[in-house]
Scaffold this motif. Structure first.
Motif, short mmCIF file in Angstrom:
data_model
loop_
_atom_site.label_atom_id
_atom_site.label_comp_id
_atom_site.label_asym_id
_atom_site.label_seq_id
_atom_site.Cartn_x
_atom_site.Cartn_y
_atom_site.Cartn_z
N ILE A 50 -13.83 -2.79 0.49
CA ILE A 50 -12.38 -2.87 0.69
C ILE A 50 -11.65 -2.45 -0.58
O ILE A 50 -10.65 -1.73 -0.52
CB ILE A 50 -11.95 -4.29 1.15
N VAL A 51 -12.16 -2.87 -1.74
CA VAL A 51 -11.57 -2.45 -3.01
C VAL A 51 -11.64 -0.92 -3.12
O VAL A 51 -10.64 -0.26 -3.43
CB VAL A 51 -12.27 -3.12 -4.21
N GLU A 52 -12.79 -0.36 -2.84
CA GLU A 52 -12.97 1.10 -2.92
C GLU A 52 -12.05 1.83 -1.93
O GLU A 52 -11.44 2.84 -2.29
CB GLU A 52 -14.43 1.47 -2.62
N LEU B 219 -7.48 -11.48 4.20
CA LEU B 219 -8.33 -11.14 3.06
C LEU B 219 -8.15 -9.67 2.68
O LEU B 219 -7.95 -9.35 1.51
CB LEU B 219 -9.79 -11.45 3.39
N LYS B 220 -8.20 -8.79 3.65
CA LYS B 220 -8.03 -7.36 3.38
C LYS B 220 -6.65 -7.07 2.78
O LYS B 220 -6.52 -6.30 1.83
CB LYS B 220 -8.23 -6.54 4.65
N THR B 221 -5.63 -7.73 3.32
CA THR B 221 -4.28 -7.54 2.80
C THR B 221 -4.16 -8.02 1.36
O THR B 221 -3.59 -7.35 0.51
CB THR B 221 -3.26 -8.28 3.70
N LYS B 222 -4.73 -9.18 1.08
CA LYS B 222 -4.65 -9.76 -0.27
C LYS B 222 -5.44 -8.93 -1.27
O LYS B 222 -4.98 -8.71 -2.40
CB LYS B 222 -5.13 -11.21 -0.27
N ILE B 223 -6.61 -8.44 -0.89
CA ILE B 223 -7.38 -7.58 -1.79
C ILE B 223 -6.55 -6.37 -2.16
O ILE B 223 -6.45 -6.00 -3.33
CB ILE B 223 -8.72 -7.15 -1.15
N ARG B 224 -5.93 -5.73 -1.17
CA ARG B 224 -5.10 -4.55 -1.42
C ARG B 224 -3.96 -4.90 -2.37
O ARG B 224 -3.69 -4.18 -3.32
CB ARG B 224 -4.58 -3.98 -0.11
N GLU B 225 -3.28 -6.01 -2.13
CA GLU B 225 -2.16 -6.43 -2.98
C GLU B 225 -2.62 -6.62 -4.43
O GLU B 225 -1.94 -6.18 -5.36
CB GLU B 225 -1.57 -7.76 -2.49
N VAL B 226 -3.76 -7.28 -4.61
CA VAL B 226 -4.25 -7.55 -5.97
C VAL B 226 -4.65 -6.25 -6.67
O VAL B 226 -4.31 -6.03 -7.84
CB VAL B 226 -5.41 -8.57 -5.94
N VAL B 227 -5.35 -5.37 -5.96
CA VAL B 227 -5.74 -4.09 -6.55
C VAL B 227 -4.50 -3.31 -6.97
O VAL B 227 -4.41 -2.81 -8.10
CB VAL B 227 -6.62 -3.27 -5.58
N LEU B 228 -3.51 -3.22 -6.09
CA LEU B 228 -2.28 -2.48 -6.41
C LEU B 228 -1.53 -3.14 -7.56
O LEU B 228 -0.98 -2.45 -8.43
CB LEU B 228 -1.38 -2.37 -5.18
N HIS B 229 -1.51 -4.45 -7.59
CA HIS B 229 -0.84 -5.19 -8.66
C HIS B 229 -1.46 -4.84 -10.01
O HIS B 229 -0.74 -4.51 -10.97
CB HIS B 229 -0.97 -6.69 -8.38
N GLU B 230 -2.77 -4.89 -10.09
CA GLU B 230 -3.45 -4.61 -11.36
C GLU B 230 -3.35 -3.14 -11.75
O GLU B 230 -3.25 -2.82 -12.94
CB GLU B 230 -4.90 -5.08 -11.31
N ILE B 231 -3.33 -2.24 -10.78
CA ILE B 231 -3.11 -0.82 -11.09
C ILE B 231 -1.72 -0.64 -11.68
O ILE B 231 -1.53 0.16 -12.60
CB ILE B 231 -3.33 0.07 -9.85
N GLY B 232 -0.76 -1.40 -11.18
CA GLY B 232 0.59 -1.36 -11.76
C GLY B 232 0.57 -1.70 -13.24
O GLY B 232 1.20 -1.03 -14.06
N HIS B 233 -0.18 -2.74 -13.61
CA HIS B 233 -0.30 -3.09 -15.03
C HIS B 233 -1.01 -1.98 -15.80
O HIS B 233 -0.61 -1.66 -16.92
CB HIS B 233 -1.05 -4.41 -15.21
N TYR B 234 -2.03 -1.38 -15.22
CA TYR B 234 -2.73 -0.26 -15.86
C TYR B 234 -1.75 0.88 -16.14
O TYR B 234 -1.80 1.52 -17.19
CB TYR B 234 -3.87 0.22 -14.95
N LEU B 235 -0.83 1.12 -15.21
CA LEU B 235 0.15 2.20 -15.39
C LEU B 235 1.21 1.85 -16.42
O LEU B 235 1.96 2.72 -16.85
CB LEU B 235 0.81 2.53 -14.05
#
Length: 123
Positions: free
Chosen positions: A9-11, A94-110
């Motif tokens: 799901i992360v991938e 679960l799938k929705t939350k994983i997506r939210e967390v991945v996008l959230h952390e990518i935002g910090h990366y950016l």
């Protein structure tokens, strides 16, 4: 959920990003683990059981022209499986939350601040 399914799901979330964002993901690795360890917890005020994700590294917006001229350890985005699973009632959540967390952390990366990330994601 099995770790392999969770990681898939992360991938899939990363693969589904717009091309312009995927092209910016340079020298960053995604790591799925159940809980943050003590080193990761030192970087945040959250507890071991409340932290869903964590970005560590040099945000893209802070990288100077010399970045990459010398070997640099990859930035890391941690996704904490057990903590995410604990707050979700079913696979859809679960799938929705994983997506939210991945996008959230990518935002910090950016280079986005916590406030900017939350606003962009409608949190």
């Amino acid at each position: 959920m099995k770790r392999e399914e969770f990681e898939k799901i992360v991938e899939e979330t990363i693969e589904s990003l717009p091309e312009e964002i995927k092209q910016k993901l340079d020298n960053v690795v995604f790591i799925v683990q159940d809980y943050p360890d003590s080193d990761e917890l030192k970087k945040t005020k959250a507890s071991k059981y409340n932290l869903l994700g964590l970005y560590t590294g040099i945000p893209l917006s802070k990288r100077g022209t010399s970045y990459g001229m010398y070997p640099a350890t990859p930035d890391r985005i941690f996704i904490f499986k057990a903590n995410i699973e604990r707050i979700c009632r079913n696979e859809k959540e679960l799938k929705t939350k994983i997506r939210e967390v991945v996008l959230h952390e990518i935002g910090h990366y950016l280079g986005m601040s916590e406030e900017e990330v939350r606003k962009a994601l409608g949190e």
